[in-house]
Scaffold this motif. Sequence first.
Motif, mmCIF file in Angstrom:
data_model
loop_
_atom_site.group_PDB
_atom_site.id
_atom_site.type_symbol
_atom_site.label_atom_id
_atom_site.label_comp_id
_atom_site.label_asym_id
_atom_site.label_seq_id
_atom_site.Cartn_x
_atom_site.Cartn_y
_atom_site.Cartn_z
ATOM 1 N N GLN A 19 0.810 -1.213 0.000
ATOM 2 C CA GLN A 19 0.000 0.000 0.000
ATOM 3 C C GLN A 19 0.849 1.272 0.000
ATOM 4 N N ASN A 20 2.068 1.212 0.536
ATOM 5 C CA ASN A 20 2.897 2.403 0.642
ATOM 6 C C ASN A 20 4.083 2.436 -0.317
ATOM 7 N N TRP A 21 4.714 1.321 -0.613
ATOM 8 C CA TRP A 21 5.955 1.295 -1.383
ATOM 9 C C TRP A 21 5.728 0.822 -2.810
ATOM 10 N N GLY A 22 6.460 1.445 -3.727
ATOM 11 C CA GLY A 22 6.401 1.055 -5.127
ATOM 12 C C GLY A 22 7.723 1.325 -5.814
ATOM 13 N N GLY A 50 13.466 4.035 -9.801
ATOM 14 C CA GLY A 50 13.380 4.618 -8.480
ATOM 15 C C GLY A 50 12.301 4.006 -7.622
ATOM 16 N N VAL A 51 12.220 4.525 -6.408
ATOM 17 C CA VAL A 51 11.242 4.043 -5.428
ATOM 18 C C VAL A 51 10.269 5.180 -5.107
ATOM 19 N N ARG A 52 9.058 4.800 -4.685
ATOM 20 C CA ARG A 52 8.022 5.730 -4.300
ATOM 21 C C ARG A 52 7.492 5.336 -2.927
ATOM 22 N N TYR A 53 7.203 6.351 -2.112
ATOM 23 C CA TYR A 53 6.514 6.124 -0.861
ATOM 24 C C TYR A 53 5.203 6.883 -0.913
#
Length: 182
Positions: free
Chosen positions: A149-152, A177-180
């Motif tokens: 639900q939070n990390w991608g 990259g990463v997303r929060y």
Amino acid sequence: MKKVFITTLALGVLSAFSSFAQDGEYIPYVGLDYTYSDTNAKFMRPHYNSASVNVGTWYNKYFGTEVFYQLSDNHKSHNGLDKTKTSFQAYGLDLYGYMPLDCYSSFNLLGTVGFGEYTFSKDYSFAKDQRDHGIGWRAGVGALYNIDQNWGVRMVARYVNFNQIDDIDHMMEYSAGVRYTF
């Protein structure tokens, strides 16, 4: 020109956030990307490694916007006695369209268009501290995988066409990259 660009960018982001904040439908996120850039310049082909910080929002599962700031490392080249060192920094706004490929929107294909203010720093052996800036029009495709639900994680290939930057025509960017998500 720079003040108009920053003001337009800020007003666009604020109006988008405020209009969707009333409905409670937007999902904000922050991200960090590594980007490899292959640039087409007049007398050289510089390659840059850069980091990009971005803040964005999903308005629904099909559409979102993002503001970014990008800072590159130096590219050095030597042609006989002529030594060149170049780098760039950029900031701007991108619009994203998402196409979910499963029921839970875990895996998404994406398309993006946007623009940024690019400033190139050029140091030549005959002229130090040269700066040139202009608008870069951006378009790209990629994929986003939401781990939970939070990390991608996201990967994007993007074409950037420059306007009014001497000796530099366009570049291809490849980012991961990463997303929060909040």
